[in-house]
Design a protein around this motif. Sequence first.
Motif, PDB file in Angstrom:
ATOM      1  N   ILE A 225       0.835  -1.198   0.000  1.00  0.00           N
ATOM      2  CA  ILE A 225       0.000   0.000   0.000  1.00  0.00           C
ATOM      3  C   ILE A 225       0.872   1.252   0.000  1.00  0.00           C
ATOM      4  N   ALA A 226       1.911   1.258   0.807  1.00  0.00           N
ATOM      5  CA  ALA A 226       2.784   2.435   0.908  1.00  0.00           C
ATOM      6  C   ALA A 226       3.491   2.719  -0.410  1.00  0.00           C
ATOM      7  N   GLU A 227       3.786   1.686  -1.197  1.00  0.00           N
ATOM      8  CA  GLU A 227       4.489   1.870  -2.455  1.00  0.00           C
ATOM      9  C   GLU A 227       3.567   2.198  -3.618  1.00  0.00           C
ATOM     10  N   GLY A 228       2.291   1.871  -3.490  1.00  0.00           N
ATOM     11  CA  GLY A 228       1.398   1.957  -4.636  1.00  0.00           C
ATOM     12  C   GLY A 228       0.678   3.272  -4.758  1.00  0.00           C
ATOM     13  N   LYS A 229       0.234   3.530  -6.005  1.00  0.00           N
ATOM     14  CA  LYS A 229      -0.537   4.724  -6.316  1.00  0.00           C
ATOM     15  C   LYS A 229      -1.850   4.713  -5.547  1.00  0.00           C
ATOM     16  N   SER A 230      -2.426   3.539  -5.372  1.00  0.00           N
ATOM     17  CA  SER A 230      -3.711   3.457  -4.675  1.00  0.00           C
ATOM     18  C   SER A 230      -3.599   4.043  -3.272  1.00  0.00           C
ATOM     19  N   TYR A 231      -2.454   3.867  -2.636  1.00  0.00           N
ATOM     20  CA  TYR A 231      -2.256   4.433  -1.313  1.00  0.00           C
ATOM     21  C   TYR A 231      -2.304   5.954  -1.386  1.00  0.00           C
ATOM     22  N   ARG A 232      -1.621   6.506  -2.355  1.00  0.00           N
ATOM     23  CA  ARG A 232      -1.593   7.965  -2.473  1.00  0.00           C
ATOM     24  C   ARG A 232      -2.985   8.522  -2.749  1.00  0.00           C
ATOM     25  N   ILE A 233      -3.752   7.845  -3.606  1.00  0.00           N
ATOM     26  CA  ILE A 233      -5.107   8.307  -3.908  1.00  0.00           C
ATOM     27  C   ILE A 233      -5.980   8.191  -2.674  1.00  0.00           C
ATOM     28  N   TRP A 234      -5.945   7.037  -2.012  1.00  0.00           N
ATOM     29  CA  TRP A 234      -6.759   6.828  -0.825  1.00  0.00           C
ATOM     30  C   TRP A 234      -6.369   7.829   0.256  1.00  0.00           C
ATOM     31  N   HIS A 235      -5.056   8.016   0.452  1.00  0.00           N
ATOM     32  CA  HIS A 235      -4.562   8.916   1.489  1.00  0.00           C
ATOM     33  C   HIS A 235      -4.998  10.357   1.200  1.00  0.00           C
ATOM     34  N   SER A 236      -4.886  10.791  -0.065  1.00  0.00           N
ATOM     35  CA  SER A 236      -5.267  12.168  -0.391  1.00  0.00           C
ATOM     36  C   SER A 236      -6.771  12.356  -0.254  1.00  0.00           C
ATOM     37  N   ARG A 237      -7.568  11.363  -0.633  1.00  0.00           N
ATOM     38  CA  ARG A 237      -9.022  11.467  -0.478  1.00  0.00           C
ATOM     39  C   ARG A 237      -9.408  11.495   0.993  1.00  0.00           C
TER      40      ARG A 237
END
Length: 193
Positions: A175-187
């Motif tokens: 999760i920390a490495e993936g784009k999905s983490y960044r999207i989820w975190h920013s949302r």
Amino acid sequence: MNEKTSEFRILALVGTDHHPFDRMVELVDALQQAEEAGRNGRKCLVQFGTSSPPRYAQGMDYLPKSDVQTQIDLADLVICHGGPSTIVEILRSGKRPLVMARDPRKGEHVDGHQQRFARHMANQGHIYLVDGAFDVEQLLSHAASTTISALNTNVSLPSPGASALLLGALVDGFIAEGKSYRIWHSRRNESRA
């Protein structure tokens, strides 16, 4: 081999999935039928779930969890479906299972996860993959010509708690490495604002 009775006990577990797994029951019936013809001392028990009951082997539709572990411990050989938890339970008992993975193309499961997991475990040397009675007979012949310890394993598995921690660390890393983490975190941060 059971020293008290000189029987070679074979346990087969199809699991609890609602899809029938008649192919496994037929495999165990073939092994039991060969025993009756050759008097080789085999005693086969199959947990058959929603599959057709065996014709030659002893069968039970389901076993309570405590009985499953007892039967695994009593068995000289365990044949099972490709479910990860069943395989790991057998490995934890010190036995190397013969695995016949359910095939979704034959209506035995919804997808191929058992086949993928079983191939992975076989490539690691933890299990034997089998597809029919001939494969099992070959492995039994090999084990008899060497030692039955070929069917046992020295696999060291972490405890369930340690496994959960390892899995959690892997998931966190993905999760920390993936784009999905960044999207989820920013949302998540946007929703807090």
